[in-house]
Design a protein around this motif. Sequence first.
Motif, mmCIF file in Angstrom:
data_model
loop_
_atom_site.group_PDB
_atom_site.id
_atom_site.type_symbol
_atom_site.label_atom_id
_atom_site.label_comp_id
_atom_site.label_asym_id
_atom_site.label_seq_id
_atom_site.Cartn_x
_atom_site.Cartn_y
_atom_site.Cartn_z
ATOM 1 N N ALA A 44 0.856 -1.193 0.000
ATOM 2 C CA ALA A 44 0.000 0.000 0.000
ATOM 3 C C ALA A 44 0.885 1.233 0.000
ATOM 4 O O ALA A 44 1.820 1.334 0.808
ATOM 5 N N ILE A 45 0.620 2.149 -0.904
ATOM 6 C CA ILE A 45 1.377 3.397 -1.028
ATOM 7 C C ILE A 45 0.453 4.549 -0.678
ATOM 8 O O ILE A 45 -0.628 4.695 -1.258
ATOM 9 N N TRP A 46 0.882 5.366 0.272
ATOM 10 C CA TRP A 46 0.110 6.549 0.653
ATOM 11 C C TRP A 46 0.781 7.792 0.090
ATOM 12 O O TRP A 46 1.973 8.023 0.291
ATOM 13 N N GLN A 47 -0.007 8.590 -0.645
ATOM 14 C CA GLN A 47 0.466 9.854 -1.206
ATOM 15 C C GLN A 47 -0.645 10.902 -1.080
ATOM 16 O O GLN A 47 -1.757 10.690 -1.559
ATOM 17 N N GLU A 48 -0.321 11.978 -0.403
ATOM 18 C CA GLU A 48 -1.244 13.106 -0.268
ATOM 19 C C GLU A 48 -2.620 12.645 0.216
ATOM 20 O O GLU A 48 -3.666 13.079 -0.272
ATOM 21 N N GLY A 49 -2.618 11.744 1.161
ATOM 22 C CA GLY A 49 -3.854 11.310 1.785
ATOM 23 C C GLY A 49 -4.606 10.220 1.062
ATOM 24 O O GLY A 49 -5.643 9.756 1.558
ATOM 25 N N SER A 50 -4.130 9.785 -0.102
ATOM 26 C CA SER A 50 -4.811 8.710 -0.836
ATOM 27 C C SER A 50 -3.920 7.477 -0.881
ATOM 28 O O SER A 50 -2.698 7.575 -0.805
ATOM 29 N N ARG A 51 -4.565 6.308 -1.028
ATOM 30 C CA ARG A 51 -3.840 5.040 -1.020
ATOM 31 C C ARG A 51 -4.026 4.300 -2.328
ATOM 32 O O ARG A 51 -5.132 4.211 -2.863
ATOM 33 N N ASP A 52 -2.933 3.753 -2.839
ATOM 34 C CA ASP A 52 -2.971 2.849 -3.982
ATOM 35 C C ASP A 52 -2.232 1.584 -3.597
ATOM 36 O O ASP A 52 -1.284 1.610 -2.808
ATOM 37 N N ARG A 53 -2.664 0.468 -4.183
ATOM 38 C CA ARG A 53 -1.984 -0.800 -3.933
ATOM 39 C C ARG A 53 -1.301 -1.294 -5.208
ATOM 40 O O ARG A 53 -1.846 -1.151 -6.303
ATOM 41 N N TYR A 54 -0.141 -1.917 -5.031
ATOM 42 C CA TYR A 54 0.621 -2.476 -6.134
ATOM 43 C C TYR A 54 1.052 -3.892 -5.785
ATOM 44 O O TYR A 54 1.250 -4.212 -4.603
ATOM 45 N N GLN A 55 1.199 -4.723 -6.817
ATOM 46 C CA GLN A 55 1.730 -6.056 -6.562
ATOM 47 C C GLN A 55 3.169 -6.137 -7.068
ATOM 48 O O GLN A 55 3.513 -5.578 -8.115
ATOM 49 N N ILE A 56 3.990 -6.832 -6.303
ATOM 50 C CA ILE A 56 5.407 -6.996 -6.623
ATOM 51 C C ILE A 56 5.770 -8.461 -6.438
ATOM 52 O O ILE A 56 5.449 -9.066 -5.407
ATOM 53 N N LEU A 57 6.408 -9.033 -7.424
ATOM 54 C CA LEU A 57 6.986 -10.365 -7.305
ATOM 55 C C LEU A 57 8.451 -10.177 -6.947
ATOM 56 O O LEU A 57 9.249 -9.735 -7.777
ATOM 57 N N MET A 58 8.789 -10.440 -5.708
ATOM 58 C CA MET A 58 10.132 -10.132 -5.206
ATOM 59 C C MET A 58 10.972 -11.399 -5.095
ATOM 60 O O MET A 58 10.601 -12.356 -4.415
ATOM 61 N N GLY A 59 12.079 -11.402 -5.802
ATOM 62 C CA GLY A 59 13.005 -12.518 -5.749
ATOM 63 C C GLY A 59 14.054 -12.309 -4.682
ATOM 64 O O GLY A 59 14.358 -11.174 -4.282
ATOM 65 N N GLU A 60 14.610 -13.416 -4.222
ATOM 66 C CA GLU A 60 15.678 -13.382 -3.218
ATOM 67 C C GLU A 60 16.804 -14.302 -3.682
ATOM 68 O O GLU A 60 16.572 -15.479 -3.999
ATOM 69 N N ARG A 61 18.009 -13.770 -3.752
ATOM 70 C CA ARG A 61 19.180 -14.564 -4.117
ATOM 71 C C ARG A 61 20.372 -14.117 -3.269
ATOM 72 O O ARG A 61 20.496 -12.929 -2.941
ATOM 73 N N HIS A 62 21.254 -15.069 -2.981
ATOM 74 C CA HIS A 62 22.490 -14.724 -2.280
ATOM 75 C C HIS A 62 23.571 -14.258 -3.245
ATOM 76 O O HIS A 62 24.528 -13.599 -2.840
ATOM 77 N N GLU A 63 23.412 -14.605 -4.518
ATOM 78 C CA GLU A 63 24.263 -14.069 -5.574
ATOM 79 C C GLU A 63 23.359 -13.605 -6.697
ATOM 80 O O GLU A 63 22.442 -14.336 -7.104
#
Length: 443
Positions: A44-63
Amino acid sequence: MIDELLAAWIGRQRWFGGKGRPIDDLSIDADVELTPGLRHLIVAIWQEGSRDRYQILMGERHELPDRLTHALIGTVGDTYLYDAVHDADRMSWLLEGMAGDETRSGLRMRHAPGVTIDTSQRSLVLGAEQSNTSLVYGDSYICKLFRRLIPGVNPELEIISALAARRAPHIAQPYGWIEADVDGTDTTLAFMQEYLSNANDGWDLALASVRDLYASLPGVTAAEAGGDFAAESVRLGIATARVHHELAESFPTELVEIHEVKRMAEGFRRRLGRAVAEVPELRRHVPALENAYHQVELLTREVPVQRVHGDYHLGQVMRTPTDWVVLDFEGEPGQPLAERRALSSPLRDVAGMLRSFDYAARHLLADHSQAAELEPRAEAWADRNRTAFLDGYREGGGVITVGDAALLRAFELSKAVYEVVYEARNRPSWVSIPLAAFRPRPT
């Protein structure tokens, strides 16, 4: 720590809708491990009193391999966090999940009835989109990830599924989707369709035709130039009418009463008033626009409305070896979901395509040293293809009566008013393209 990394990273992404405004707060509403090294986040991102939602596919790697350094979000300890849509090794989960109708911690992955999904295909991110991210899997599928999440079923999934059930032509076949509950509402996160690997973009084909005309000898007409597009415009008109017919058969239709038609004209005027306040150059065209909108008020019959495309132009159609295919039934970007799903006159789509022919004709003139000399050719090309498209639309069963002509013209002019404002904000040197719409048209 991850919140801070995401806040710094998301503001730089092409698909982030809040660019130019500070991010006041970021929170993670959902965090699901899909496979080891891959997490699905809803932030959830809040900007100037309003909220928008975004989806993120987040990867994790050690290298982190060099091929993924451009997708880096940041590091936490010895772990690299990155945008995993760029990682073909991780994105196989999407095909596997839809093929198996899997549900993982609230994420529901489904395949369309009667299809089989080949899970061996590897993904590649397309780079042209502004608001979503599309993954191409081999030569088989294209999966659109809706980055900004709006609670509800996406119109594209709804429409394509309904048309496919009728075996309608002129669409790319659906293969699967991903959904989850957002604010207690079934919400579309992704949609996968047939990838038209051997098709050509309508906008590119039209521009090639315009280039051929501009490069031809003086005196050569649009009909005589080597890349005449008129026959394709007829076919596109036929396809458009057939899509409108299938939409009318698949979803409810209504008749808008006369007093509602007058409200439609009032809406055109409100848009014009806001536009003139922002772009004073429009002021000299106000009398002609007011007259066009007044013609709508003089209509004496009800207007049929139905589900429509909603953002129809040459960039939304593809020419396959056999026919035209219509894509992207999401509706006009940035509009509320209810408005994008609302019934409207099919003439709105027709007007959008007519405006697109004007843009194709004049797009190459925006910074051209011989723009004044080429303008008559641009106008001739646009008029020829607009007429051909309308002829095809009627041939395909589309209805444009004498009374409809007034409403079609009003839709087209209102679209041009919107374009003037858009160009003034983003590409001032292109304002001349939509301004040309206000010249008198041949009858």
